[in-house]
Design an enzyme around this catalytic site. Structure first.
Site, short mmCIF file in Angstrom:
data_model
loop_
_atom_site.label_atom_id
_atom_site.label_comp_id
_atom_site.label_asym_id
_atom_site.label_seq_id
_atom_site.Cartn_x
_atom_site.Cartn_y
_atom_site.Cartn_z
N TYR A 80 0.81 -1.22 0.00
CA TYR A 80 0.00 0.00 0.00
C TYR A 80 0.84 1.27 0.00
O TYR A 80 0.31 2.35 -0.23
CB TYR A 80 -0.95 0.01 1.21
N LYS A 101 2.35 -15.60 3.53
CA LYS A 101 2.65 -16.51 2.42
C LYS A 101 4.16 -16.72 2.47
O LYS A 101 4.90 -16.34 1.56
CB LYS A 101 2.18 -15.84 1.10
N ASP A 139 -3.60 -18.53 1.33
CA ASP A 139 -4.51 -19.29 0.47
C ASP A 139 -5.28 -20.34 1.27
O ASP A 139 -6.50 -20.50 1.14
CB ASP A 139 -3.78 -19.90 -0.74
N ASP A 192 -6.67 -6.81 3.69
CA ASP A 192 -7.74 -6.21 2.88
C ASP A 192 -8.61 -7.30 2.27
O ASP A 192 -9.83 -7.27 2.37
CB ASP A 192 -7.12 -5.33 1.78
N ASP A 235 -12.74 -8.74 3.40
CA ASP A 235 -13.95 -8.83 2.56
C ASP A 235 -14.52 -10.24 2.64
O ASP A 235 -15.73 -10.44 2.76
CB ASP A 235 -13.64 -8.49 1.09
C1 IPM Z 1 -10.71 -1.08 2.69
C2 IPM Z 1 -10.79 -0.56 1.27
C3 IPM Z 1 -9.57 0.29 0.98
C4 IPM Z 1 -8.34 -0.57 1.16
C5 IPM Z 1 -9.59 0.97 -0.39
C6 IPM Z 1 -10.84 1.79 -0.61
C7 IPM Z 1 -8.36 1.81 -0.62
O1 IPM Z 1 -10.91 -1.61 0.38
O2 IPM Z 1 -10.71 -0.26 3.62
O3 IPM Z 1 -10.68 -2.30 2.87
O4 IPM Z 1 -7.91 -1.24 0.20
O5 IPM Z 1 -7.81 -0.59 2.25
MN MN Z 2 -11.04 -3.57 1.30
#
Ligand code: IPM
Ligand code: MN
Length: 324
Positions: free
Chosen positions: A119, A170, A203, A227, A231
């Site tokens: 990042y 990893k 993974d 990240d 999700d």
């Molecule tokens: C998150 C989002 C951000 C990230 C994006 C919007 C830059 O996906 O907060 O998880 O990748 O950290």
């Molecule tokens: Mn994210």
């Protein structure tokens, strides 16, 4: 005189869900004074500001920042994400991103390193648009950055019932960065023998997230793995609409920032279908960090029963449960 909260609604559904989160915070009776910051894609298109140094300095004076979501198809990818969200994470030294997942069969928290990894923007491009184009984007991992994140995760695990922390990386391929993470993890583990440890490759961890999430209590991982995994964590534990997060500066040298895990969802903006629960639960994390654990617990309790309806209906319902 109450807590001073900077509110960045941002793009897409961000402002919609933040409105509901503030409604719920106010229902707790905690004294908060909010200031709105008009930042995000629309602001950028209007006058070119993404996040000026003056605005950043102003934000430093608040007790916390509540953010909705950033990113819009009207602006090229990265402009707002890097220039606003990541700039805030880096400049305010919000070095851990704490993302809890609680739902039937799920009770774990991901501690995502929040200021390093791929990042940081290391790298560049040469001969762009030609057949000889080269693009590199390195992952930056400092001993200090890894260690403070790992220490935070161990401290968190030490205060939980199972006292269990899993490193996810990893190491079989990323032998430089992974090795640093593993060695730092082992050093901290040796200092805290009461905390049980495990290691999973990322993974494999994504299989266990789906098939056996009960393995996890606290996960510590790097910025990009964190990240992606969070999700997935949202998807398996009740939906991304419930996933909350706290970008913390544990040293408290400035404000911490609280935001839902989800994005700006431009496809549903204005439809009243955005779930404000993730923003509401992020606001509960904010109250916890500000030293208001009872108000935070009341919000979490109010979010337990199912609520269905429009964005504002859900906010009203949770607020009335909280006000009791
Ligand atoms: C998150 C989002 C951000 C990230 C994006 C919007 C830059 O996906 O907060 O998880 O990748 O950290
Ligand atoms: Mn994210």
């Amino acid at each position: 005189m109450g807590y001073r909260i900077a509110v960045i609604g941002g793009d897409g559904i961000g402002p919609e869900v933040v409105t509901e989160a503030l409604k719920v915070v106010k229902a707790t009776g905690i004294d908060v004074h909010t200031s709105d910051f008009d930042l995000g894609g629309a602001r950028y298109q209007r006058d070119g500001e993404v996040l000026s140094d003056a605005t950043l300095d102003e934000l430093r004076g608040f007790d916390a920042i509540l953010l909705g979501a950033v990113g819009t198809p009207d602006v090229p990818p990265g402009v707002i994400e890097r220039g606003l969200l990541l700039k805030l994470r880096f400049e305010l030294d919000l070095y851990v991103n704490v993302r809890p997942f609680v739902g039937p069969g799920h009770d774990f928290v991901v501690v995502r390193e929040n200021t390093e990894g791929p990042y940081v923007g290391e790298g560049g491009v040469l001969r762009r648009g030609t057949p000889h184009e080269v693009a590199t984007q390195g992952s930056v991992n400092t001993r200090m950055g890894v260690e403070r994140c790992v220490r935070f995760a161990f401290a968190l695990a030490n205060g939980r019932s199972r006292r269990h922390v899993t490193l996810v990386h990893k190491t079989n391929v990323l032998t430089f960065a992974g090795d640093l993470w593993q060695r730092v993890f082992d050093v901290v583990a040796a200092e805290l023998p009461a905390v049980e440890t495990a290691y999973h490759h990322v993974d494999a961890a994504s299989i266990y997230f789906v098939t056996d999430p009960g393995r996890y209590e606290v996960i510590v991982t790097d910025n990009l793995f964190g990240d992606i995994l969070t999700d997935l964590g949202g998807a398996v534990s009740g939906g991304i609409g419930l996933a909350s997060s706290a970008n913390l500066n544990p040293a408290r040298t400035g404000p911490s920032m609280f935001e839902p895990v989800h994005g700006s969802a431009p496809d549903i903006v204005g439809t009243g279908t955005a779930n404000p629960m993730a923003a509401i639960l992020s606001a509960a994390m904010m109250l916890d960090f500000l030293g208001e654990p009872q108000a935070a617990a009341r919000i979490r309790a109010a979010c337990v029963g199912p609520v269905s309806g429009s964005t504002s209906f859900v906010g009203d319902e949770i607020a009335s449960r909280v006000a009791g």
